[in-house]
Design a protein around this motif. Structure first.
Motif, PDB file in Angstrom:
ATOM      1  N   TRP A 162      43.794  -1.505  -9.119  1.00 37.95           N
ATOM      2  CA  TRP A 162      42.510  -1.235  -9.773  1.00 37.95           C
ATOM      3  C   TRP A 162      41.554  -2.416  -9.778  1.00 37.95           C
ATOM      4  CZ3 TRP A 162      41.280   3.612 -11.041  1.00 37.95           C
ATOM      5  CH2 TRP A 162      42.326   4.525 -11.144  1.00 37.95           C
ATOM      6  N   VAL A 163      42.060  -3.630  -9.673  1.00 40.40           N
ATOM      7  CA  VAL A 163      41.168  -4.779  -9.835  1.00 40.40           C
ATOM      8  C   VAL A 163      40.847  -5.423  -8.491  1.00 40.40           C
ATOM      9  CG1 VAL A 163      40.825  -6.949 -11.041  1.00 40.40           C
ATOM     10  CG2 VAL A 163      42.142  -5.139 -12.121  1.00 40.40           C
ATOM     11  N   ASP A 164      41.816  -5.571  -7.630  1.00 49.95           N
ATOM     12  CA  ASP A 164      41.573  -6.114  -6.302  1.00 49.95           C
ATOM     13  C   ASP A 164      40.511  -5.247  -5.622  1.00 49.95           C
ATOM     14  OD1 ASP A 164      43.336  -7.765  -3.961  1.00 49.95           O
ATOM     15  OD2 ASP A 164      42.002  -6.169  -3.304  1.00 49.95           O
ATOM     16  N   SER A 165      39.343  -5.861  -5.336  1.00 53.40           N
ATOM     17  CA  SER A 165      38.192  -5.011  -4.993  1.00 53.40           C
ATOM     18  C   SER A 165      38.410  -4.240  -3.697  1.00 53.40           C
ATOM     19  CB  SER A 165      36.925  -5.855  -4.926  1.00 53.40           C
ATOM     20  OG  SER A 165      37.128  -6.929  -4.053  1.00 53.40           O
ATOM     21  N   LYS A 166      39.044  -4.856  -2.711  1.00 49.20           N
ATOM     22  CA  LYS A 166      39.206  -4.157  -1.434  1.00 49.20           C
ATOM     23  C   LYS A 166      40.144  -2.960  -1.592  1.00 49.20           C
ATOM     24  CE  LYS A 166      39.995  -5.197   3.434  1.00 49.20           C
ATOM     25  NZ  LYS A 166      38.995  -4.220   3.834  1.00 49.20           N
ATOM     26  N   ARG A 220      39.843   4.168  -5.413  1.00 50.66           N
ATOM     27  CA  ARG A 220      38.665   4.934  -5.801  1.00 50.66           C
ATOM     28  C   ARG A 220      38.444   6.094  -4.850  1.00 50.66           C
ATOM     29  NH1 ARG A 220      33.066   1.976  -6.313  1.00 50.66           N
ATOM     30  NH2 ARG A 220      33.201   2.113  -4.059  1.00 50.66           N
ATOM     31  N   SER A 221      38.651   5.846  -3.560  1.00 47.70           N
ATOM     32  CA  SER A 221      38.371   6.935  -2.626  1.00 47.70           C
ATOM     33  C   SER A 221      39.351   8.081  -2.839  1.00 47.70           C
ATOM     34  CB  SER A 221      38.398   6.436  -1.185  1.00 47.70           C
ATOM     35  OG  SER A 221      39.685   6.050  -0.848  1.00 47.70           O
ATOM     36  N   TRP A 222      40.619   7.766  -3.193  1.00 41.57           N
ATOM     37  CA  TRP A 222      41.557   8.865  -3.433  1.00 41.57           C
ATOM     38  C   TRP A 222      41.127   9.676  -4.640  1.00 41.57           C
ATOM     39  CZ3 TRP A 222      44.705  11.186  -6.963  1.00 41.57           C
ATOM     40  CH2 TRP A 222      45.639  12.102  -6.459  1.00 41.57           C
TER      41      TRP A 222
END
Lengths: 317, 266
Positions: free
Chosen positions: A113-117, A124-126
């Motif tokens: 959740w935190v690691d932006s990549k 997020r896409s899922w």
């Protein structure tokens, strides 16, 4: 009990019965204990009776959401996977669950959740793809904020900011935790002998997502892959207790891509696309000719020549 | 700190022997320190004694703000400052003092897990009793915590701390718990903890620190101490460590004052 209890949890993907750690823990425990649950795999947490997932709907105590409480409730219903454990093993279970929650869970939250990549590309896409229409715009971001808040509380630091320093600390703890688990497991099939217990459910819930979800920044995953016994432990549980999702996975891979757009189901997609493009081009060309856009270009030089000729003729006259 | 810098520091630590003037800082012992901080501090002191490393205890009203991680206790060794038991254990290990070398991999894994269990359950239970039990919070925790500060800072800081702890408790699902339930968890822990202790390790130091403090601290409710007293093996464990490592009466209280029944049984 007349009707089976109902369990609400996140839908699975990547060959997992559910993509969420807590849901996985509960699912695995219910399988280990042989509890006959009616399982609803949903992608909208607002449809669950408590507003969060997982949730167990019971008749006496209303709905329960915390995995530990769900497990306690199942135990009260005589679905107990820890029946054979000695007092020492029961204590070990408590101790290792604490270890998981203190050391591995923060890193798990961080990497998902935190690691932006990882968050943008995978998590997020899922969720955005799977949550239904109006919710998918804000629910993933809200979930991220909740997870970040949880991370801050677990670490006991309200000013916690994601950064390299934090990542390094969390990952160091998590790698150590995985190594300890691997040492404890040794060459056994499960943590306490030949039968799975609640500790196995917790470990599976925390490790399986790491193993199966392919993240761009996969430092934890690489370490887990190097610990053969833990990897086998997870895939064994998947194979033995969730055979349907395991098979789904292999045949599922291609359809997941195809599910993306509605047109994919049509067989002559490419031909239709070319035909419609040709038709559109033809129509535009016809319009251009009719209104004289194209014809003028071609006729003008001749007309100019004729005009000049006529002028010459007039001069000659 | 980058990885290279960290490696450098641990090398430095390994090169320098343990100095004579190492100091452990904690909040004021008489007026300020709270149950949980006192327990952590005692755990570190016990650990260092088990390692045979000398340390002086210094009380400072602002110890919490002096610590690099915001948590007490912390030790000041040479030119380095390390806080909390886990990092201190790492630090002494780098200097060549370790208690857990004799354990095999499985035992070490279990020991680490039990240490997390203690932190997770005992420490949380202590925090809960201090700040979430209304009687204890208003009669003991808030006045003690804020004793070095003058009005209005004392109220602000105490409520800020209480609010912070309560928020954490809510998040981990202890928010609505009553004292009864906490005690039940505690006793579940006590049953489980009756099983370990292989040889003196950092785990024993941690457990001793917490149990001893709970047993010898007077709170509004004695229920917790009563719970622990019902486990005779835990009591004799505390007694044993007290006798072997704290013979010089450095502890202001002794277990036998609180549990008279213990003496005949030993």
């Amino acid at each position: 009990m007349a009707a089976p209890l109902e369990l609400y949890c996140w839908r699975g993907d990547w060959g997992l019965p559910s993509i969420d750690t807590e849901c996985l823990t509960v699912l695995a425990y219910s399988k280990f204990a042989g509890a006959p649950l009616k399982i609803h795999k949903i992608t909208n947490p607002w449809k669950s009776p408590t507003g969060t997932l997982p949730a167990l709907k019971t008749r006496e105590e209303g709905s329960i959401s915390k995995p530990s409480n769900i497990i306690i409730h199942l135990r009260k219903q005589k679905y107990n996977a820890d029946y054979d454990l000695s007092a020492k093993e029961g204590a070990d279970t408590l101790a290792f669950v604490s270890l998981l929650e203190e050391k591995l869970l923060p890193a798990l939250i961080y990497t998902q959740w935190v690691d932006s990549k990882n968050y943008v590309d995978v998590t997020r896409s899922w969720y955005a793809e799977n949550i239904s229409f109006p919710l998918n715009f804000f629910l993933p971001n809200r979930m991220q904020n909740q997870q970040l808040e949880k991370l801050r509380l677990v670490r006991g630091d309200p000013m916690l900011e994601p950064g390299e320093q934090l990542e390094k600390e969390l990952y160091r703890d998590a790698l150590e935790c995985m190594t300890l688990l691997s040492q404890r497991l040794g060459s056994h099939k499960f943590f306490f002998g030949d039968f799975p217990s609640s500790l196995d459910a917790y470990v599976f819930g925390h490790l399986a997502p790491l193993l199966k979800i392919k993240l761009p920044n996969g430092k934890l995953q690489q370490h887990l892959n190097s610990l053969d016994n833990l990897r086998n432990f997870c895939s064994n549980i998947l194979l033995l207790y969730f055979p349907s999702t395991g098979q789904d996975n292999s045949s599922h891979k291609t359809p997941t891509h195809a599910d993306g757009s509605d047109f994919d189901s049509e067989p002559h997609l490419r031909r239709n696309q070319i035909l419609s493009a040709l038709f559109a081009f033809g129509a535009m060309l016809g319009y251009a000719i009719l209104t004289g856009i194209v014809s003028i270009e071609r006729v003008q030089p001749q007309r100019a020549l004729q005009a000049r000729k006529r002028a010459d003729d007039e001069e000659a006259d | 700190m980058s990885l290279a810098a960290e490696a450098f520091v641990s090398q430095m630590a390994a090169a320098e022997p343990w100095p004579e003037n190492a100091t452990l800082y904690q909040p004021l012992k008489e007026d300020q320190i709270l149950l949980s901080d006192c327990a952590s501090s005692l755990a570190v002191q016990t650990y260092l004694r088990m390692c045979g490393l000398p340390v002086q205890v210094a009380c400072r009203a602002n110890a919490e703000y002096m610590s690099p991680s915001g948590k007490v206790p912390f030790v000041h060794v040479g030119n380095q400052v390390v806080s909390e038991l886990g990092p201190i254990v790492q630090f002494t290990k780098a200097k060549g003092h370790s208690l857990s070398d004799g354990l095999d991999d499985v035992q070490r894994a279990e020991m680490k897990a039990y240490m997390e269990l203690v932190n997770n359950m005992l420490l949380t239970a202590e925090l809960y009793i201090q700040w979430c039990d209304d009687a204890t919070a208003s009669e003991i925790s808030r006045p003690r915590y804020s004793s070095p500060y003058s009005w209005p800072l004392n109220h602000i800081l105490a409520y800020q701390k209480q609010w912070e702890v309560r928020r954490k408790m809510n998040a981990i699902g202890w928010g609505g718990k009553t004292l009864e339930q906490v005690c039940r968890i505690r006793s579940a822990f006590a049953t489980s903890s009756a099983q370990f202790f292989f040889q003196p390790t950092e785990l024993d130091a941690l457990v001793f620190g917490h149990l001893f403090t709970i047993l010898t601290t007077r709170l509004t409710s004695t229920e917790l101490a009563e719970r622990i007293k019902s486990y005779s093996n835990l009591l004799s464990f505390c007694r044993r460590i007290e006798q072997s490592y704290f013979e010089d009466k450095i502890l202001s209280v002794s277990l036998s004052l609180f549990i008279p029944s213990l003496i005949p049984s030993l």
